[in-house]
Design a protein around this motif. Sequence first.
Motif, PDB file in Angstrom:
ATOM      1  N   ALA A  93      50.935  29.496 -10.858  1.00 48.29           N
ATOM      2  CA  ALA A  93      51.741  28.716 -11.804  1.00 48.29           C
ATOM      3  C   ALA A  93      53.209  28.726 -11.391  1.00 48.29           C
ATOM      4  CB  ALA A  93      51.585  29.268 -13.217  1.00 48.29           C
ATOM      5  N   GLN A  94      53.574  29.667 -10.512  1.00 48.36           N
ATOM      6  CA  GLN A  94      54.960  29.801 -10.057  1.00 48.36           C
ATOM      7  C   GLN A  94      55.168  29.318  -8.625  1.00 48.36           C
ATOM      8  OE1 GLN A  94      56.673  33.740 -11.164  1.00 48.36           O
ATOM      9  NE2 GLN A  94      54.672  34.143 -12.096  1.00 48.36           N
ATOM     10  N   VAL A  95      54.125  28.772  -8.012  1.00 47.68           N
ATOM     11  CA  VAL A  95      54.198  28.325  -6.621  1.00 47.68           C
ATOM     12  C   VAL A  95      54.084  26.803  -6.570  1.00 47.68           C
ATOM     13  CG1 VAL A  95      53.127  28.430  -4.349  1.00 47.68           C
ATOM     14  CG2 VAL A  95      53.202  30.484  -5.782  1.00 47.68           C
ATOM     15  N   THR A  96      55.030  26.165  -5.893  1.00 45.73           N
ATOM     16  CA  THR A  96      55.023  24.712  -5.758  1.00 45.73           C
ATOM     17  C   THR A  96      54.658  24.342  -4.324  1.00 45.73           C
ATOM     18  OG1 THR A  96      56.761  24.519  -7.433  1.00 45.73           O
ATOM     19  CG2 THR A  96      56.366  22.605  -6.025  1.00 45.73           C
ATOM     20  N   ALA A  97      53.511  23.709  -4.150  1.00 42.12           N
ATOM     21  CA  ALA A  97      53.048  23.275  -2.837  1.00 42.12           C
ATOM     22  C   ALA A  97      51.935  22.255  -3.035  1.00 42.12           C
ATOM     23  CB  ALA A  97      52.545  24.455  -2.014  1.00 42.12           C
ATOM     24  N   GLU A  98      51.637  21.496  -1.997  1.00 47.59           N
ATOM     25  CA  GLU A  98      50.528  20.553  -2.066  1.00 47.59           C
ATOM     26  C   GLU A  98      49.195  21.262  -1.854  1.00 47.59           C
ATOM     27  OE1 GLU A  98      49.069  16.297  -0.025  1.00 47.59           O
ATOM     28  OE2 GLU A  98      50.966  17.246   0.554  1.00 47.59           O
ATOM     29  N   TYR A  99      49.217  22.264  -0.978  1.00 49.56           N
ATOM     30  CA  TYR A  99      47.999  23.022  -0.677  1.00 49.56           C
ATOM     31  C   TYR A  99      48.270  24.509  -0.898  1.00 49.56           C
ATOM     32  CZ  TYR A  99      46.787  18.714   1.812  1.00 49.56           C
ATOM     33  OH  TYR A  99      46.544  17.411   2.138  1.00 49.56           O
ATOM     34  N   TYR A 100      47.334  25.170  -1.589  1.00 46.84           N
ATOM     35  CA  TYR A 100      47.359  26.621  -1.700  1.00 46.84           C
ATOM     36  C   TYR A 100      46.375  27.207  -0.695  1.00 46.84           C
ATOM     37  CZ  TYR A 100      49.328  25.959  -6.463  1.00 46.84           C
ATOM     38  OH  TYR A 100      50.083  25.612  -7.545  1.00 46.84           O
ATOM     39  N   VAL A 101      46.755  28.330  -0.089  1.00 51.58           N
ATOM     40  CA  VAL A 101      45.815  29.136   0.689  1.00 51.58           C
ATOM     41  C   VAL A 101      45.778  30.506   0.035  1.00 51.58           C
ATOM     42  CG1 VAL A 101      45.179  30.059   2.927  1.00 51.58           C
ATOM     43  CG2 VAL A 101      46.434  27.903   2.791  1.00 51.58           C
ATOM     44  N   LEU A 102      44.657  30.821  -0.598  1.00 49.18           N
ATOM     45  CA  LEU A 102      44.491  32.111  -1.250  1.00 49.18           C
ATOM     46  C   LEU A 102      43.894  33.064  -0.224  1.00 49.18           C
ATOM     47  CD1 LEU A 102      44.881  30.087  -3.544  1.00 49.18           C
ATOM     48  CD2 LEU A 102      43.132  31.286  -4.843  1.00 49.18           C
ATOM     49  N   LEU A 103      44.677  34.058   0.176  1.00 48.13           N
ATOM     50  CA  LEU A 103      44.298  34.928   1.285  1.00 48.13           C
ATOM     51  C   LEU A 103      44.284  36.382   0.846  1.00 48.13           C
ATOM     52  CD1 LEU A 103      43.758  34.957   4.427  1.00 48.13           C
ATOM     53  CD2 LEU A 103      46.201  35.492   4.658  1.00 48.13           C
ATOM     54  N   ASN A 104      43.167  37.060   1.064  1.00 49.59           N
ATOM     55  CA  ASN A 104      43.098  38.488   0.770  1.00 49.59           C
ATOM     56  C   ASN A 104      44.051  39.266   1.674  1.00 49.59           C
ATOM     57  OD1 ASN A 104      41.103  37.946  -1.098  1.00 49.59           O
ATOM     58  ND2 ASN A 104      39.664  39.452  -0.291  1.00 49.59           N
ATOM     59  N   SER A 105      44.553  40.366   1.165  1.00 49.19           N
ATOM     60  CA  SER A 105      45.489  41.176   1.949  1.00 49.19           C
ATOM     61  C   SER A 105      44.810  41.867   3.124  1.00 49.19           C
ATOM     62  CB  SER A 105      46.156  42.230   1.051  1.00 49.19           C
ATOM     63  OG  SER A 105      45.185  43.099   0.490  1.00 49.19           O
ATOM     64  N   ASP A 106      43.469  41.989   3.083  1.00 53.63           N
ATOM     65  CA  ASP A 106      42.739  42.682   4.146  1.00 53.63           C
ATOM     66  C   ASP A 106      42.118  41.708   5.151  1.00 53.63           C
ATOM     67  OD1 ASP A 106      40.865  41.709   2.367  1.00 53.63           O
ATOM     68  OD2 ASP A 106      39.529  43.436   2.508  1.00 53.63           O
ATOM     69  N   VAL A 107      42.830  40.612   5.423  1.00 52.62           N
ATOM     70  CA  VAL A 107      42.347  39.591   6.361  1.00 52.62           C
ATOM     71  C   VAL A 107      43.298  39.493   7.543  1.00 52.62           C
ATOM     72  CG1 VAL A 107      41.956  37.125   6.701  1.00 52.62           C
ATOM     73  CG2 VAL A 107      41.099  38.238   4.639  1.00 52.62           C
ATOM     74  N   GLU A 108      42.721  39.534   8.744  1.00 52.95           N
ATOM     75  CA  GLU A 108      43.487  39.295   9.964  1.00 52.95           C
ATOM     76  C   GLU A 108      43.295  37.833  10.367  1.00 52.95           C
ATOM     77  OE1 GLU A 108      43.908  41.685  14.049  1.00 52.95           O
ATOM     78  OE2 GLU A 108      41.989  40.614  13.896  1.00 52.95           O
ATOM     79  N   VAL A 109      44.390  37.102  10.466  1.00 53.88           N
ATOM     80  CA  VAL A 109      44.301  35.696  10.848  1.00 53.88           C
ATOM     81  C   VAL A 109      44.459  35.561  12.360  1.00 53.88           C
ATOM     82  CG1 VAL A 109      45.152  34.955   8.600  1.00 53.88           C
ATOM     83  CG2 VAL A 109      46.769  35.245  10.492  1.00 53.88           C
ATOM     84  N   THR A 110      44.182  34.366  12.858  1.00 51.55           N
ATOM     85  CA  THR A 110      44.229  34.107  14.294  1.00 51.55           C
ATOM     86  C   THR A 110      45.143  32.917  14.568  1.00 51.55           C
ATOM     87  OG1 THR A 110      42.299  32.641  14.158  1.00 51.55           O
ATOM     88  CG2 THR A 110      41.872  34.979  14.583  1.00 51.55           C
ATOM     89  N   PRO A 111      45.558  32.716  15.826  1.00 50.55           N
ATOM     90  CA  PRO A 111      46.403  31.560  16.129  1.00 50.55           C
ATOM     91  C   PRO A 111      45.743  30.252  15.702  1.00 50.55           C
ATOM     92  CG  PRO A 111      46.369  33.092  17.986  1.00 50.55           C
ATOM     93  CD  PRO A 111      45.351  33.594  17.001  1.00 50.55           C
TER      94      PRO A 111
END
Length: 338
Positions: free
Chosen positions: A75-93
Amino acid sequence: MRETAIVILNYNGEHYLRKFLPSVIQYSPGCEIVVADNCSTDESVTYLKENHPEVTVIQLSCNHGYSAGYNEALAQVTAEYYVLLNSDVEVTPNWVTPVIELLKSQDNIVAAQPKILMYDKKTHFEYAGAGGGYIDCLGYPFCRGRLFLDVEEDKGQYDDDINIFWATGACLFIKAKVFHEVGGFDPDFFAHMEEIDLCWRINNAGYEIAYTGKSKVYHVGGGTLHKSNPRKTYLNFRNGLTLIYKNYSRFDLWTKLPIRLALDWIACIKFMLFDSFNDGVAVAKAHFHFIKHLRLNFKKRRAVLKLKTQRSIPTMFRGSVVFEYYIKRKDTFKKLDF
């Protein structure tokens, strides 16, 4: 306003933030990075403010759990797309671009997920989400790449783009407008299956959910609540019943809910006799909670049915995954007669 906001809900996850947040920042150019802190008692907020001033920190007043925590934060974030990401996730390039491109490819695709692999065994799919989520006729969720305890090795078999029934909350891409349009997460779920409930409402509203194998992330899993914890068993069974009660059609509710209740009690007895007595007690408590809150969930059900624009959902499995797995011994998604 940034086009994409990556929002990480954190509760006492300083060790995960130290380990994984730098790669999120590195591999997510052009995205706003937000950490919503669920009133942690560790040094999470101090670490963020001292080491990552480029990250927006939202401090929530108490531990709301996953569902209400994200509702309040988004409710406090303004964007067209949200990405809900767990803190225990390693992302890649280049993990963000393929999923956002998938969301942009069709107006009706409003949520999506990448390929989810295990952090500790990166050759295999991860339990929570794997190659995209589905649900069977009795409301049991399953994934491509994972049926119950059988997890497949990633051999490129799910490197496609495909419509799915639900996208994992561990790494959920969603159009912000639709998230709010369908009411966000049900706060009473607290944690577990809240993303399936959200996706079911999205499906009922006539939208589509998709998966792409062109992006991948690695998920630790069980970072907040381990799978062996009876509390997790309680939430899974309690929320599983609430999920189908809220979203089933009237016909399915009367014909399939009794079967689901019976199977749950069989699981309860099995837990008590052969596995964990505490897990059996957790199932029983889940059922008592479900009965106690029938009136509240009936009101939610009426609200959900107002969203419904289609009688059937193509990505719902019409058979029973329990029967296919335990009786017919089909242990991979591709063996199912989908």
